[in-house]
Design a protein around this motif. Sequence first.
Motif, PDB file in Angstrom:
ATOM      1  N   GLU A  32      24.527  63.720  78.567  1.00  0.00           N
ATOM      2  CA  GLU A  32      24.140  63.641  79.976  1.00  0.00           C
ATOM      3  C   GLU A  32      25.198  64.258  80.893  1.00  0.00           C
ATOM      4  N   GLN A  33      24.734  64.619  82.104  1.00  0.00           N
ATOM      5  CA  GLN A  33      25.619  65.151  83.136  1.00  0.00           C
ATOM      6  C   GLN A  33      25.346  64.410  84.440  1.00  0.00           C
ATOM      7  N   SER A  34      26.395  64.011  85.116  1.00  0.00           N
ATOM      8  CA  SER A  34      26.208  63.337  86.390  1.00  0.00           C
ATOM      9  C   SER A  34      25.599  64.305  87.403  1.00  0.00           C
ATOM     10  N   GLY A  35      24.592  63.822  88.126  1.00  0.00           N
ATOM     11  CA  GLY A  35      23.903  64.676  89.085  1.00  0.00           C
ATOM     12  C   GLY A  35      22.689  65.369  88.507  1.00  0.00           C
ATOM     13  N   VAL A  36      22.428  65.148  87.230  1.00  0.00           N
ATOM     14  CA  VAL A  36      21.244  65.742  86.591  1.00  0.00           C
ATOM     15  C   VAL A  36      20.249  64.632  86.268  1.00  0.00           C
ATOM     16  N   GLU A  37      20.553  63.821  85.246  1.00  0.00           N
ATOM     17  CA  GLU A  37      19.672  62.691  84.937  1.00  0.00           C
ATOM     18  C   GLU A  37      19.847  61.572  85.972  1.00  0.00           C
ATOM     19  N   TYR A  38      21.103  61.266  86.253  1.00  0.00           N
ATOM     20  CA  TYR A  38      21.476  60.249  87.243  1.00  0.00           C
ATOM     21  C   TYR A  38      22.763  60.691  87.925  1.00  0.00           C
ATOM     22  N   HIS A  39      23.076  60.009  89.036  1.00  0.00           N
ATOM     23  CA  HIS A  39      24.434  60.017  89.556  1.00  0.00           C
ATOM     24  C   HIS A  39      25.113  58.804  88.915  1.00  0.00           C
ATOM     25  N   PHE A  40      26.145  59.043  88.116  1.00  0.00           N
ATOM     26  CA  PHE A  40      26.829  57.954  87.435  1.00  0.00           C
ATOM     27  C   PHE A  40      28.004  57.485  88.301  1.00  0.00           C
ATOM     28  N   VAL A  41      27.985  56.201  88.651  1.00  0.00           N
ATOM     29  CA  VAL A  41      29.029  55.638  89.506  1.00  0.00           C
ATOM     30  C   VAL A  41      29.499  54.317  88.905  1.00  0.00           C
ATOM     31  N   ASP A  42      30.624  53.815  89.394  1.00  0.00           N
ATOM     32  CA  ASP A  42      31.102  52.519  88.923  1.00  0.00           C
ATOM     33  C   ASP A  42      30.542  51.411  89.823  1.00  0.00           C
ATOM     34  N   LYS A  43      30.763  50.173  89.416  1.00  0.00           N
ATOM     35  CA  LYS A  43      30.217  49.035  90.164  1.00  0.00           C
ATOM     36  C   LYS A  43      30.831  48.933  91.561  1.00  0.00           C
ATOM     37  N   LYS A  44      32.094  49.298  91.678  1.00  0.00           N
ATOM     38  CA  LYS A  44      32.746  49.253  92.983  1.00  0.00           C
ATOM     39  C   LYS A  44      32.025  50.152  93.976  1.00  0.00           C
ATOM     40  N   THR A  45      31.619  51.346  93.499  1.00  0.00           N
ATOM     41  CA  THR A  45      30.876  52.277  94.365  1.00  0.00           C
ATOM     42  C   THR A  45      29.524  51.699  94.733  1.00  0.00           C
ATOM     43  N   PHE A  46      28.854  51.076  93.763  1.00  0.00           N
ATOM     44  CA  PHE A  46      27.550  50.453  94.035  1.00  0.00           C
ATOM     45  C   PHE A  46      27.670  49.401  95.136  1.00  0.00           C
ATOM     46  N   TRP A  47      28.654  48.499  95.002  1.00  0.00           N
ATOM     47  CA  TRP A  47      28.804  47.433  95.992  1.00  0.00           C
ATOM     48  C   TRP A  47      29.233  47.981  97.349  1.00  0.00           C
ATOM     49  N   LYS A  48      30.033  49.026  97.347  1.00  0.00           N
ATOM     50  CA  LYS A  48      30.428  49.661  98.607  1.00  0.00           C
ATOM     51  C   LYS A  48      29.210  50.269  99.300  1.00  0.00           C
ATOM     52  N   MET A  49      28.346  50.940  98.522  1.00  0.00           N
ATOM     53  CA  MET A  49      27.142  51.544  99.101  1.00  0.00           C
ATOM     54  C   MET A  49      26.189  50.474  99.612  1.00  0.00           C
ATOM     55  N   ARG A  50      26.113  49.346  98.925  1.00  0.00           N
ATOM     56  CA  ARG A  50      25.283  48.236  99.411  1.00  0.00           C
ATOM     57  C   ARG A  50      25.831  47.706 100.722  1.00  0.00           C
ATOM     58  N   PHE A  51      27.159  47.546 100.808  1.00  0.00           N
ATOM     59  CA  PHE A  51      27.787  47.047 102.027  1.00  0.00           C
ATOM     60  C   PHE A  51      27.515  47.990 103.201  1.00  0.00           C
ATOM     61  N   MET A  52      27.477  49.300 102.895  1.00  0.00           N
ATOM     62  CA  MET A  52      27.219  50.306 103.927  1.00  0.00           C
ATOM     63  C   MET A  52      25.727  50.497 104.190  1.00  0.00           C
ATOM     64  N   ARG A  53      24.892  49.681 103.533  1.00  0.00           N
ATOM     65  CA  ARG A  53      23.432  49.711 103.689  1.00  0.00           C
ATOM     66  C   ARG A  53      22.848  51.070 103.286  1.00  0.00           C
ATOM     67  N   ARG A  54      23.420  51.641 102.250  1.00  0.00           N
ATOM     68  CA  ARG A  54      22.934  52.927 101.753  1.00  0.00           C
ATOM     69  C   ARG A  54      22.092  52.779 100.491  1.00  0.00           C
ATOM     70  N   VAL A  55      21.918  51.545 100.012  1.00  0.00           N
ATOM     71  CA  VAL A  55      21.094  51.301  98.825  1.00  0.00           C
ATOM     72  C   VAL A  55      19.695  50.912  99.276  1.00  0.00           C
ATOM     73  N   ILE A  56      18.719  51.749  98.917  1.00  0.00           N
ATOM     74  CA  ILE A  56      17.330  51.491  99.314  1.00  0.00           C
ATOM     75  C   ILE A  56      16.724  50.397  98.446  1.00  0.00           C
ATOM     76  N   GLU A  57      16.958  50.478  97.150  1.00  0.00           N
ATOM     77  CA  GLU A  57      16.457  49.474  96.220  1.00  0.00           C
ATOM     78  C   GLU A  57      17.345  49.506  94.985  1.00  0.00           C
ATOM     79  N   TYR A  58      17.374  48.380  94.259  1.00  0.00           N
ATOM     80  CA  TYR A  58      18.156  48.367  93.024  1.00  0.00           C
ATOM     81  C   TYR A  58      17.555  47.389  92.028  1.00  0.00           C
ATOM     82  N   ARG A  59      17.913  47.598  90.767  1.00  0.00           N
ATOM     83  CA  ARG A  59      17.518  46.724  89.671  1.00  0.00           C
ATOM     84  C   ARG A  59      18.749  46.459  88.811  1.00  0.00           C
TER      85      ARG A  59
END
Length: 259
Positions: free
Chosen positions: A70-97
């Motif tokens: 796999e390559q990041s930006g092709v199948e998925y954008h691969f990020v760490d959990k810290k980035t996920f929680w930061k994006m949630r805090f910034m209200r940039r996460v539309i939906e998650y599972r």
Amino acid sequence: MYLFYILRSLIGRLTHVIFFLIGEGGSGKDTLLNKVLEYYENEAKDGGKGNEPKIKRLITYTTRPMREEEQSGVEYHFVDKKTFWKMRFMRRVIEYREYKVATGDTWYYFTANDGQIKPMTDLIAVGPLAQYHNLNNRLKTPVIPIYLKVSEENRRKRLYERESKQDNPNYEEVERRLKADREDFKDIEKIPGLVVIDNNGNNIKSTLYHLTNTINNILDSYYMLKADVLGIKKVDSQTVTEFKVDDNNKDITNDSNWK
């Protein structure tokens, strides 16, 4: 019938479109997604230099480890959990599972407000039913569900063939997935506006033809409707809009409350 439902639902939210491929394991979602993207890329190239594909892939995010192929930006954008929680805090996460894995870790999959979903850009994505429902409930953008229908017998053959190529085939896992899909997809055809594409055969060209033809028909009808509602027309190769004005000379077509 599905086209009537889709067009009726789009009248109040005239923007771009997201096509969402759904199907059980072994239905060929990823293969067809890549073929659809290739088809529109080739169509753009044939149209001349500088042409953009009619449809682009909506690339979502995950915190799971990236696999070797796999390559990041092709199948998925691969990020760490810290980035996920930061994006949630910034209200940039539309939906998650979130999914608990055998190691005890939790993997997050999510769709972000990162500029991909924007006017004049039609998108296509593939994912689980939960993601489709989340996007459909939370976006004003029309999300068109396209179900790749394949019999369980054919899916079992495909999954067993795929599993046989592994170093340690686990056919019990295949049966577990089939059973889980049977439950998850039991009411699939009750989804309003569902587009069903038969992918039981081995002729991927035929399936691709029906899929792209369906997408093109929906887009053509959608943009004809949009042009009619907004008063868009061609004048000397230029696209212009005829604005409607009320008795008080108020521009109601561009009113922010108008839908």
